[in-house]
Write a protein that holds these residues in place. Structure first.
Motif, PDB file in Angstrom:
ATOM      1  N   GLN A  66       0.817  -1.209   0.000  1.00 44.55           N
ATOM      2  CA  GLN A  66       0.000   0.000   0.000  1.00 44.55           C
ATOM      3  C   GLN A  66       0.850   1.259   0.000  1.00 44.55           C
ATOM      4  N   GLU A  67       1.985   1.211   0.716  1.00 41.12           N
ATOM      5  CA  GLU A  67       2.890   2.360   0.725  1.00 41.12           C
ATOM      6  C   GLU A  67       3.459   2.617  -0.672  1.00 41.12           C
ATOM      7  N   VAL A  68       3.935   1.567  -1.329  1.00 43.48           N
ATOM      8  CA  VAL A  68       4.545   1.723  -2.648  1.00 43.48           C
ATOM      9  C   VAL A  68       3.501   2.135  -3.683  1.00 43.48           C
ATOM     10  N   GLN A  69       2.301   1.592  -3.561  1.00 50.57           N
ATOM     11  CA  GLN A  69       1.256   1.912  -4.541  1.00 50.57           C
ATOM     12  C   GLN A  69       0.849   3.377  -4.512  1.00 50.57           C
ATOM     13  N   GLN A  70       1.192   4.086  -3.438  1.00 53.36           N
ATOM     14  CA  GLN A  70       0.892   5.518  -3.376  1.00 53.36           C
ATOM     15  C   GLN A  70       1.716   6.318  -4.391  1.00 53.36           C
ATOM     16  N   VAL A  71       2.859   5.765  -4.811  1.00 55.53           N
ATOM     17  CA  VAL A  71       3.715   6.488  -5.758  1.00 55.53           C
ATOM     18  C   VAL A  71       3.967   5.701  -7.039  1.00 55.53           C
ATOM     19  N   PHE A  72       3.492   4.471  -7.092  1.00 53.42           N
ATOM     20  CA  PHE A  72       3.810   3.568  -8.198  1.00 53.42           C
ATOM     21  C   PHE A  72       3.052   3.944  -9.469  1.00 53.42           C
ATOM     22  N   ALA A  73       3.803   4.171 -10.557  1.00 57.06           N
ATOM     23  CA  ALA A  73       3.236   4.428 -11.888  1.00 57.06           C
ATOM     24  C   ALA A  73       2.272   5.609 -11.900  1.00 57.06           C
ATOM     25  N   ARG A  74       2.539   6.606 -11.042  1.00 56.65           N
ATOM     26  CA  ARG A  74       1.684   7.793 -10.970  1.00 56.65           C
ATOM     27  C   ARG A  74       2.433   9.008 -11.507  1.00 56.65           C
ATOM     28  N   ARG A  75       1.830   9.722 -12.437  1.00 60.43           N
ATOM     29  CA  ARG A  75       2.470  10.918 -12.971  1.00 60.43           C
ATOM     30  C   ARG A  75       2.588  11.991 -11.892  1.00 60.43           C
ATOM     31  N   LEU A  84      11.135   9.369   1.119  1.00 59.18           N
ATOM     32  CA  LEU A  84      11.138   8.484   2.286  1.00 59.18           C
ATOM     33  C   LEU A  84      11.214   7.016   1.876  1.00 59.18           C
ATOM     34  N   LEU A  85      10.463   6.657   0.835  1.00 58.91           N
ATOM     35  CA  LEU A  85      10.462   5.265   0.394  1.00 58.91           C
ATOM     36  C   LEU A  85      11.810   4.846  -0.189  1.00 58.91           C
ATOM     37  N   ASN A  86      12.523   5.779  -0.814  1.00 57.60           N
ATOM     38  CA  ASN A  86      13.834   5.452  -1.370  1.00 57.60           C
ATOM     39  C   ASN A  86      14.756   4.909  -0.283  1.00 57.60           C
ATOM     40  N   ALA A  87      14.779   5.578   0.864  1.00 59.85           N
ATOM     41  CA  ALA A  87      15.602   5.107   1.980  1.00 59.85           C
ATOM     42  C   ALA A  87      14.979   3.878   2.652  1.00 59.85           C
ATOM     43  N   TYR A  88      13.670   3.915   2.838  1.00 62.70           N
ATOM     44  CA  TYR A  88      12.994   2.827   3.554  1.00 62.70           C
ATOM     45  C   TYR A  88      13.123   1.495   2.818  1.00 62.70           C
ATOM     46  N   ILE A  89      12.900   1.496   1.492  1.00 59.18           N
ATOM     47  CA  ILE A  89      12.950   0.247   0.736  1.00 59.18           C
ATOM     48  C   ILE A  89      14.361  -0.326   0.747  1.00 59.18           C
ATOM     49  N   ILE A 121       9.291   2.654  -9.876  1.00 54.99           N
ATOM     50  CA  ILE A 121       8.051   3.381  -9.586  1.00 54.99           C
ATOM     51  C   ILE A 121       7.558   4.150 -10.810  1.00 54.99           C
ATOM     52  N   TYR A 122       8.462   4.411 -11.782  1.00 56.70           N
ATOM     53  CA  TYR A 122       7.980   5.061 -13.006  1.00 56.70           C
ATOM     54  C   TYR A 122       8.955   4.784 -14.141  1.00 56.70           C
ATOM     55  N   HIS A 123       8.395   4.362 -15.273  1.00 55.39           N
ATOM     56  CA  HIS A 123       9.201   4.128 -16.477  1.00 55.39           C
ATOM     57  C   HIS A 123       8.669   5.043 -17.571  1.00 55.39           C
ATOM     58  N   ALA A 124       9.566   5.865 -18.136  1.00 53.53           N
ATOM     59  CA  ALA A 124       9.117   6.913 -19.059  1.00 53.53           C
ATOM     60  C   ALA A 124      10.003   7.003 -20.296  1.00 53.53           C
ATOM     61  N   PRO A 125       9.855   6.061 -21.247  1.00 51.20           N
ATOM     62  CA  PRO A 125      10.556   6.229 -22.522  1.00 51.20           C
ATOM     63  C   PRO A 125      10.035   7.465 -23.241  1.00 51.20           C
ATOM     64  N   GLN A 126      10.885   8.082 -24.048  1.00 48.36           N
ATOM     65  CA  GLN A 126      10.528   9.351 -24.692  1.00 48.36           C
ATOM     66  C   GLN A 126       9.289   9.231 -25.564  1.00 48.36           C
ATOM     67  N   ARG A 127       9.137   8.101 -26.256  1.00 53.09           N
ATOM     68  CA  ARG A 127       8.000   7.969 -27.158  1.00 53.09           C
ATOM     69  C   ARG A 127       6.689   7.856 -26.389  1.00 53.09           C
ATOM     70  N   LEU A 128       6.787   7.580 -25.055  1.00 51.22           N
ATOM     71  CA  LEU A 128       5.577   7.556 -24.239  1.00 51.22           C
ATOM     72  C   LEU A 128       5.334   8.920 -23.586  1.00 51.22           C
ATOM     73  N   HIS A 129       6.375   9.532 -22.992  1.00 48.72           N
ATOM     74  CA  HIS A 129       6.138  10.822 -22.329  1.00 48.72           C
ATOM     75  C   HIS A 129       6.017  11.978 -23.331  1.00 48.72           C
ATOM     76  N   GLN A 130       6.689  11.862 -24.494  1.00 53.61           N
ATOM     77  CA  GLN A 130       6.543  12.801 -25.609  1.00 53.61           C
ATOM     78  C   GLN A 130       6.871  14.254 -25.246  1.00 53.61           C
ATOM     79  N   HIS A 131       7.779  14.437 -24.311  1.00 56.10           N
ATOM     80  CA  HIS A 131       8.311  15.766 -24.034  1.00 56.10           C
ATOM     81  C   HIS A 131       9.573  15.936 -24.870  1.00 56.10           C
ATOM     82  N   LYS A 132       9.504  16.782 -25.866  1.00 58.05           N
ATOM     83  CA  LYS A 132      10.526  16.832 -26.917  1.00 58.05           C
ATOM     84  C   LYS A 132      11.934  17.049 -26.382  1.00 58.05           C
TER      85      LYS A 132
END
Length: 397
Positions: A66-75, A84-89, A121-132
């Protein structure tokens, strides 16, 4: 001559050892638990020999998920929570490693290194995020220094960043381990991992590394698991009980398979950032399927996983007597595997244990291997992927 400090001397001595004992860690997008593989390595590169000494998956408690899901795959995520989770995990994974070593009666000083994948917690290839103006990007948390200090073991972590820095997408990294451990001259092999996301490595039997293909395919378990959590309060569809109780909705399946991702050229990467229940709702609207039973939905999503894998293999891989070796949680999903066998009737499909690799431990083994390569390997050019050694070194003191 100024002598090396103690840590660098220790690092140098480990790199020179003819055989090394390493731990590989894998925590996937399904958040089932931490895979811990204790491996013995001799040699490196194509001369690598390994032995799986011990393996365990320690399940995560619901509170951790539940803790990880608060930040998982969320823009949009709470930056304090990510920090906090970076150190905790990292600290929590160290506890689980020490717990496993105690269970195996192995002292920490007997282990030369830990290779930690971290928690994506987030994977963002350029063709998906599309920020030039921004490149490919990915983020795994679970800091390696916390693991190294708490266990007293040299830790190699954050493998995906070097791949991205060298103009890769940071995934799938299975390529390097699959080639070193799974390549067999004279045998056309597909090493198919069905985790949260399905990915494969194509290993042609002629040994031509320029033809090797490693790519994400689409959803593995991620949509099935998400539907099971939402509609059945279950983490996954154990033994495909729910899928077998439903019926595939052909119109919805067709709409799901029409997503533009499947028309993109391989190699490519993806994640739950794309394949989540929002994409299912869009496909329902597109196909006019406003009402569907929960059982039929899980059944259709299970068929979707199998159909997208089979379609990719038919369209992108050619050769005689191709053998598919499966691993990951989806390899134990009888509905998905059964559908794959129906869709690819001319292809032998069996799990990776038949090639000497525990299918549950495979990804953890692969990261242990990447750790061994970081210590004593040399960059290898495979297909279009960058020739790099990956991982950041975290010293215990």
């Amino acid at each position: 001559m100024i002598p090396l400090n103690h840590n660098l001397q220790h690092l140098f001595s480990i790199a020179q050892k003819p055989s090394k004992m390493g731990i590989g860690l894998m925590s996937g997008t399904s958040l089932d638990g931490l895979d811990i593989a204790l491996c013995k390595f001799t040699g490196n590169g194509l001369s690598t020999h390994f032995e799986l000494m011990q393996f365990i998956t320690i399940p995560y408690p619901d509170s951790f998920k539940q803790e990880v899901q608060q930040v998982f795959a969320r823009r949009n995520a709470d930056l304090e929570k990510v920090t906090l989770l970076n150190a905790y995990i990292g600290s929590y994974h160290a506890e689980l490693i020490l717990q496993a070593l105690d269970q195996w009666h192995v002292e920490p000083q007997e282990v030369d290194f830990i290779a930690s994948h971290g928690q994506t917690i987030y994977h963002a290839p350029q063709r998906l995020h599309q920020h030039k103006n921004y490149p490919n990007a990915t983020l795994q948390i679970g800091d390696g220094d916390h693991i190294a200090v708490k266990t007293g073991i040299l830790t190699i972590s954050d493998f995906r960043q070097k791949h991205i820095a060298a103009r890769g997408e940071g995934a799938p990294l299975a390529l390097y381990g699959d080639v070193l451990l799974g390549n067999k001259p004279g045998e056309n092999r597909v090493l198919l991992n069905i985790g949260g996301i399905a990915n494969l490595t194509w290993l042609p039997g002629d040994g031509d590394f320029s033809r090797v293909l490693c790519t994400d395919i689409g959803p593995g378990n991620t949509l099935i698991d998400a539907a099971c959590r939402k509609y059945f309060d279950k983490p996954f569809d154990e033994d495909s009980v729910i899928a077998y109780s439903g019926t595939v909705n052909g119109d919805l399946l067709t709409a799901l398979l029409s997503h533009p991702f499947f028309k993109e050229k391989a190699p490519k990467t993806t994640g739950p950032e794309l394949f989540n229940l929002d994409i299912v709702a869009e496909a329902q609207e597109q196909s006019g399927i406003k009402q569907i039973s929960n059982q039929d939905l899980v059944c259709t999503l299970s068929a979707f996983t199998a159909a997208s894998i089979a379609s990719f293999i038919r369209e992108n891989i050619s050769g005689d007597d191709i053998k598919i070796f499966t691993s990951g949680g989806g390899a134990r999903n009888p509905f998905v595997v059964g559908e794959l066998k129906k869709l690819l009737p001319e292809t032998l499909i069996e799990d990776s244990s038949t090639m000497g690799i525990n299918p549950d431990a495979k990804e953890a083994i692969l990261f242990a291997l990447l750790g061994n390569e970081a210590l004593c390997g040399e960059p290898i050019r495979i297909g279009v992927n960058p020739a790099v050694l990956m991982g950041k070194f975290c010293l215990p003191v």
